[in-house]
Design an enzyme around this catalytic site. Sequence first.
Site, PDB file in Angstrom:
ATOM      1  N   ASP A   1       0.886  -1.164   0.000  1.00 56.01           N
ATOM      2  CA  ASP A   1       0.000   0.000   0.000  1.00 56.01           C
ATOM      3  C   ASP A   1       0.922   1.210   0.000  1.00 56.01           C
ATOM      4  O   ASP A   1       1.625   1.465   0.976  1.00 56.01           O
ATOM      5  CB  ASP A   1      -0.883  -0.020   1.254  1.00 56.01           C
TER       6      ASP A   1
ATOM      7  N   ASN B   1       3.299   3.106 -10.951  1.00 56.47           N
ATOM      8  CA  ASN B   1       2.064   3.009 -11.718  1.00 56.47           C
ATOM      9  C   ASN B   1       0.799   3.126 -10.872  1.00 56.47           C
ATOM     10  O   ASN B   1      -0.234   3.576 -11.367  1.00 56.47           O
ATOM     11  CB  ASN B   1       2.038   1.665 -12.466  1.00 56.47           C
TER      12      ASN B   1
ATOM     13  N   TYR C   1      -8.106  14.584 -11.029  1.00 54.30           N
ATOM     14  CA  TYR C   1      -7.158  13.599 -11.572  1.00 54.30           C
ATOM     15  C   TYR C   1      -5.991  14.318 -12.241  1.00 54.30           C
ATOM     16  O   TYR C   1      -4.821  13.979 -12.026  1.00 54.30           O
ATOM     17  CB  TYR C   1      -7.880  12.699 -12.574  1.00 54.30           C
TER      18      TYR C   1
ATOM     19  N   LYS D   1      -1.746  14.425 -11.777  1.00 52.89           N
ATOM     20  CA  LYS D   1      -0.826  14.106 -12.872  1.00 52.89           C
ATOM     21  C   LYS D   1       0.065  15.306 -13.216  1.00 52.89           C
ATOM     22  O   LYS D   1       1.243  15.132 -13.560  1.00 52.89           O
ATOM     23  CB  LYS D   1      -1.615  13.646 -14.097  1.00 52.89           C
TER      24      LYS D   1
ATOM     25  N   VAL E   1      -6.429   4.545 -22.316  1.00 54.30           N
ATOM     26  CA  VAL E   1      -6.034   3.149 -22.198  1.00 54.30           C
ATOM     27  C   VAL E   1      -7.223   2.348 -21.693  1.00 54.30           C
ATOM     28  O   VAL E   1      -7.953   2.797 -20.796  1.00 54.30           O
ATOM     29  CB  VAL E   1      -4.840   2.973 -21.227  1.00 54.30           C
TER      30      VAL E   1
ATOM     31  N   THR F   1      -8.466   0.167 -19.422  1.00 54.65           N
ATOM     32  CA  THR F   1      -8.123  -0.429 -18.135  1.00 54.65           C
ATOM     33  C   THR F   1      -9.284  -0.302 -17.167  1.00 54.65           C
ATOM     34  O   THR F   1     -10.229   0.453 -17.400  1.00 54.65           O
ATOM     35  CB  THR F   1      -6.898   0.265 -17.490  1.00 54.65           C
TER      36      THR F   1
END
Length: 283
Positions: free
Chosen positions: A57, A86, A150, A154, A183, A185
Amino acid sequence: MPYKTQEMVVVTGTSSGIGRATAEQLAAEGFHVLAGVRRQEDADKIKQKNIEPVILDITAIDTLRALAERVEQDPLGRPLRAVVNNAGIAVNAPLEMVPLDELRRQIEVSVIGQVAVIQALTPALLKSSGRVVNIGSVGGKISMPGFGIYSAAKYAMEAINDSLRREMSSFGLNVIMITPGGVSTSLSEKGVTTANRLSKLMTPDQHRRHGRLFDAVKAQAESWATSGIPPKKVAEVVSRAIHASNPRTRYTAGRDSALLTRLVRILPDKLLDRMLRSQMKLQ
């Protein structure tokens, strides 16, 4: 191309998506991959030849210390070739009504947690002249309506990546940013789930202002989940960055990333605003 076989790589967030694809790609190339997962059931799923799951974690210092000790005390004395940062989450909602606890959670996981991983493994990376590979996003170059939280994380990682690269270059540590576009995912799917949950918190006034935007955010995330590039394509870019004798500082993954990272440098803000709103069918 012959691959080196007696080196380790740490990959965080390997239960699915880019992390899992990267772990599998590097393991197939002969690296011993320490694959960070949060749950034992995910560890059981990813364990295979050259992949050693580790419960991690990135917001918990005790698990980071255990990871650092595992790397330092490797029974075969294998050097750490790279850490692939990642792990992350996606909180997508209009800024006006994002709960501050959700903002803190996004930053805690997707910024502070990334730095914590880097700090824990820097001694081993310096010893092996390794490299830090940060998985960024086109959202760190361009902030779309509804994706501001988000993107904030980034964008922050872009700054951290650049500063770290400039601080550590004279010590032999390469720092690399991978910038994927859309992507396919589970992160996109989880983003839709979060958006659905947050939409229920809107006041009637907020719903009148942002109902269409919430729909657009969910539609955009669903589009990435179904039509984005497969995670393996990002994993292949990560592999190139790790293998390159003189790696670039930045790599894109996907045509949309390559295009948008160029457009944001040349288009006036207001034109870019109109393009993004039009793409999301907000005008």
